[in-house]
Design a protein around this motif. Structure first.
Motif, PDB file in Angstrom:
ATOM      1  N   PHE A  74       0.850  -1.181   0.000  1.00 19.09           N
ATOM      2  CA  PHE A  74       0.000   0.000   0.000  1.00 19.09           C
ATOM      3  C   PHE A  74       0.895   1.243   0.000  1.00 19.09           C
ATOM      4  O   PHE A  74       1.967   1.247   0.616  1.00 19.09           O
ATOM      5  N   ARG A  75       0.448   2.282  -0.672  1.00 15.60           N
ATOM      6  CA  ARG A  75       1.124   3.574  -0.575  1.00 15.60           C
ATOM      7  C   ARG A  75       0.310   4.475   0.350  1.00 15.60           C
ATOM      8  O   ARG A  75      -0.870   4.725   0.088  1.00 15.60           O
ATOM      9  N   GLN A  76       0.934   4.915   1.424  1.00 14.03           N
ATOM     10  CA  GLN A  76       0.237   5.723   2.418  1.00 14.03           C
ATOM     11  C   GLN A  76       0.717   7.172   2.362  1.00 14.03           C
ATOM     12  O   GLN A  76       1.877   7.442   2.063  1.00 14.03           O
ATOM     13  N   GLN A  77      -0.210   8.064   2.682  1.00 16.07           N
ATOM     14  CA  GLN A  77       0.108   9.489   2.670  1.00 16.07           C
ATOM     15  C   GLN A  77      -0.831  10.204   3.632  1.00 16.07           C
ATOM     16  O   GLN A  77      -2.054  10.074   3.528  1.00 16.07           O
ATOM     17  N   GLY A  78      -0.269  10.920   4.592  1.00 23.18           N
ATOM     18  CA  GLY A  78      -1.068  11.700   5.532  1.00 23.18           C
ATOM     19  C   GLY A  78      -2.013  10.869   6.369  1.00 23.18           C
ATOM     20  O   GLY A  78      -3.139  11.306   6.645  1.00 23.18           O
ATOM     21  N   GLY A  79      -1.579   9.693   6.781  1.00 23.50           N
ATOM     22  CA  GLY A  79      -2.415   8.841   7.622  1.00 23.50           C
ATOM     23  C   GLY A  79      -3.535   8.143   6.889  1.00 23.50           C
ATOM     24  O   GLY A  79      -4.462   7.623   7.510  1.00 23.50           O
ATOM     25  N   ARG A  80      -3.438   8.099   5.563  1.00 23.33           N
ATOM     26  CA  ARG A  80      -4.454   7.433   4.755  1.00 23.33           C
ATOM     27  C   ARG A  80      -3.771   6.567   3.695  1.00 23.33           C
ATOM     28  O   ARG A  80      -2.585   6.737   3.397  1.00 23.33           O
ATOM     29  N   ILE A  81      -4.536   5.633   3.131  1.00 20.39           N
ATOM     30  CA  ILE A  81      -4.034   4.828   2.019  1.00 20.39           C
ATOM     31  C   ILE A  81      -4.327   5.587   0.728  1.00 20.39           C
ATOM     32  O   ILE A  81      -5.487   5.876   0.410  1.00 20.39           O
ATOM     33  N   ALA A  82      -3.256   5.922   0.005  1.00 20.63           N
ATOM     34  CA  ALA A  82      -3.423   6.668  -1.242  1.00 20.63           C
ATOM     35  C   ALA A  82      -3.547   5.751  -2.447  1.00 20.63           C
ATOM     36  O   ALA A  82      -4.138   6.134  -3.466  1.00 20.63           O
ATOM     37  N   ALA A  83      -2.986   4.537  -2.319  1.00 24.34           N
ATOM     38  CA  ALA A  83      -3.052   3.600  -3.451  1.00 24.34           C
ATOM     39  C   ALA A  83      -2.841   2.188  -2.942  1.00 24.34           C
ATOM     40  O   ALA A  83      -2.134   1.954  -1.959  1.00 24.34           O
ATOM     41  N   VAL A  84      -3.484   1.237  -3.619  1.00 23.79           N
ATOM     42  CA  VAL A  84      -3.263  -0.188  -3.391  1.00 23.79           C
ATOM     43  C   VAL A  84      -2.297  -0.665  -4.470  1.00 23.79           C
ATOM     44  O   VAL A  84      -2.558  -0.480  -5.666  1.00 23.79           O
ATOM     45  N   ILE A  85      -1.187  -1.256  -4.039  1.00 20.78           N
ATOM     46  CA  ILE A  85      -0.171  -1.714  -4.979  1.00 20.78           C
ATOM     47  C   ILE A  85      -0.420  -3.181  -5.287  1.00 20.78           C
ATOM     48  O   ILE A  85      -0.528  -4.008  -4.378  1.00 20.78           O
ATOM     49  N   THR A  86      -0.499  -3.525  -6.558  1.00 21.41           N
ATOM     50  CA  THR A  86      -0.732  -4.908  -6.970  1.00 21.41           C
ATOM     51  C   THR A  86       0.382  -5.351  -7.919  1.00 21.41           C
ATOM     52  O   THR A  86       1.201  -4.540  -8.366  1.00 21.41           O
ATOM     53  N   ASP A  87       0.399  -6.635  -8.219  1.00 17.80           N
ATOM     54  CA  ASP A  87       1.391  -7.149  -9.159  1.00 17.80           C
ATOM     55  C   ASP A  87       1.093  -6.735 -10.593  1.00 17.80           C
ATOM     56  O   ASP A  87       1.859  -7.063 -11.511  1.00 17.80           O
ATOM     57  N   HIS A  88      -0.004  -5.981 -10.809  1.00 18.79           N
ATOM     58  CA  HIS A  88      -0.317  -5.448 -12.135  1.00 18.79           C
ATOM     59  C   HIS A  88      -0.357  -3.923 -12.123  1.00 18.79           C
ATOM     60  O   HIS A  88      -0.883  -3.310 -13.048  1.00 18.79           O
ATOM     61  N   GLY A  89       0.197  -3.323 -11.056  1.00 19.02           N
ATOM     62  CA  GLY A  89       0.250  -1.870 -10.998  1.00 19.02           C
ATOM     63  C   GLY A  89      -0.477  -1.308  -9.797  1.00 19.02           C
ATOM     64  O   GLY A  89      -1.142  -2.029  -9.035  1.00 19.02           O
ATOM     65  N   ALA A  90      -0.364  -0.012  -9.614  1.00 18.12           N
ATOM     66  CA  ALA A  90      -0.985   0.682  -8.484  1.00 18.12           C
ATOM     67  C   ALA A  90      -2.385   1.160  -8.850  1.00 18.12           C
ATOM     68  O   ALA A  90      -2.654   1.538  -9.987  1.00 18.12           O
ATOM     69  N   ILE A  91      -3.280   1.140  -7.857  1.00 20.84           N
ATOM     70  CA  ILE A  91      -4.649   1.631  -8.036  1.00 20.84           C
ATOM     71  C   ILE A  91      -4.860   2.749  -7.022  1.00 20.84           C
ATOM     72  O   ILE A  91      -4.957   2.504  -5.812  1.00 20.84           O
ATOM     73  N   ASP A  92      -4.904   3.996  -7.494  1.00 25.30           N
ATOM     74  CA  ASP A  92      -5.182   5.130  -6.617  1.00 25.30           C
ATOM     75  C   ASP A  92      -6.612   5.027  -6.098  1.00 25.30           C
ATOM     76  O   ASP A  92      -7.515   4.561  -6.806  1.00 25.30           O
ATOM     77  N   CYS A  93      -6.841   5.474  -4.858  1.00 35.69           N
ATOM     78  CA  CYS A  93      -8.180   5.307  -4.280  1.00 35.69           C
ATOM     79  C   CYS A  93      -8.418   6.312  -3.164  1.00 35.69           C
ATOM     80  O   CYS A  93      -7.479   6.886  -2.602  1.00 35.69           O
TER      81      CYS A  93
END
Length: 383
Positions: free
Chosen positions: A172-191
């Motif tokens: 997961f990519r986190q930013q400011g105490g939140r999850i900014a993106a889910v990282i997968t083996d097919h790329g990142a999904i911003d959310c």
């Protein structure tokens, strides 16, 4: 492999009944949602269970019972839901113990009927003379797990939701105490929001963002017989078994004991021959007039178990946009209500039709570090 996705309002991790129901409720309310899974839709325990829909002990029970009779119409695809259920007792002590379920359901407005031995055998012709009676539940029922999870997926897609199968979450990519993106083996999904409903993988994935979810995975076995004459009531429990008679007449049944596992990575684990033989013997005791039937199929699915056996549906303080949902092996039956509750938590911050405070992670704050060993689920850690 589904087309890659770069972003969504909500990412739901886990394409089991809970995750797909959540995705469907979100999609039909106009939310841009994607459900991802390392395997296929319903490939875990959501497609490998007895199909029961009768969780009277849950705060979601009333909503579960309201929704199931409507699900075929709401989804637009068949779930094969059949109402009502029977529970058979083999002695007076069992009959007395089963009364607790009757009283609990009655407190919530649902009726039951006490059956004597003759009445029980009339409703369950495959039962034998060992039955002393039972209860007819004027609630609950059963559905086809495979049909239902596929119905959720199709209905969600009809409303614009997306499903990514064979897509593994690697971080997961986190930013400011939140999850900014889910990282997968097919790329990142911003959310903007994440729902973690990954069954036995929930603990490992939650730990990646610093959230502790205590659980132990176990292998749950199921067996299916050749078709038999249809009984008046297809949903019958007893002798420690749960399951249903399919519309074709097969008996599809499972029930403990579970085989505790060291990790959740064996979602396609084969069934265990010794345990399957034991279950088959108990099924023959439950249905003596079906003892001649051949077992034509068996399988095993991995389920998650929390220390107290109750679900977790909670939003940790941090990350602030994560909702954790683990149903502790009862996710299929509760899924219509659970999905609606989680969708409300994501979009409105709370569920307005049920008190889910007992599902909070806070109840495990003082849990012993070696709780799984204390309960006999795991070997003691070596010094």
């Amino acid at each position: 492999m589904d087309a890659p996705v770069s972003g969504a309002d909500v990412v739901v991790i886990g394409a089991g009944a809970t995750g797909l129901s959540t995705g469907w409720w979100l999609a039909q309310s106009g939310v841009n949602v994607v459900v991802i899974d390392s395997g296929l839709v319903g490939w875990g325990a959501s497609g490998r269970n007895g199909g029961g829909c009768s969780h009277h002990f849950s705060p979601l029970f009333v909503e579960e019972q309201r929704l199931w009779p409507q699900m075929d119409e709401l989804l637009g695809y068949p779930t094969e839901f059949c109402p009502k259920r029977v529970r058979l007792a083999f002695d007076e002590r069992q009959l007395e113990l089963y009364g607790a379920a009757v009283r609990n359901a009655a407190h919530q407005g649902f009726s039951s009927t006490l059956l004597d031995a003759k009445q029980a055998q009339e409703l369950v012709p495959l039962a034998g003379d060992g039955v002393v009676g039972g209860y007819f539940y004027d609630f609950g029922g059963h559905a086809n797990p495979h049909r239902t999870v596929q119905a959720y997926a199709w209905a969600m897609q009809d409303h614009g939701g997306r499903v990514l199968q064979e897509t593994k979450v690697t971080g997961f990519r986190q930013q400011g105490g939140r999850i900014a993106a889910v990282i997968t083996d097919h790329g990142a999904i911003d959310c903007d929001q994440v729902v973690l409903a990954a069954g036995p993988s929930t603990q490992r994935l939650a730990a990646m963002v610093g959230v502790s979810v205590p659980m132990v995975p176990a292998r749950a076995e199921m067996l299916v017989t050749e078709p038999l004459p249809l009984m008046p009531i297809g949903g019958v429990d007893g002798n420690g078994l749960y399951g249903r008679q399919t519309l074709r007449g097969n008996l599809a049944y499972g029930g403990g004991p579970h085989e505790w596992l060291e990790d959740e990575a064996v979602s396609t684990t084969p069934s265990s021959t010794p345990l399957m033989s034991y279950m088959a013997g108990r099924l023959a005791q439950l249905f003596p007039r079906a003892a001649h039937a051949r077992i034509i199929r068996s399988w095993a699915g991995v389920i998650e178990n929390t220390p107290d056996g109750r679900p977790v549906i909670d939003r940790p303080a941090e990350p602030g946009n994560l909702t954790v949902a683990t149903l502790s092996s009862i996710g299929f039956g509760l899924s219509p209500a659970t999905g609606r509750a989680i969708a409300q938590i994501v979009t409105e911050g709370r569920c307005d039709f049920a008190d889910l405070s007992s599902f909070s992670l806070a109840r495990f704050a003082d849990l012993e570090p070696d709780w799984a060993h204390i309960q006999g689920w795991r070997e003691a850690a070596q010094a």
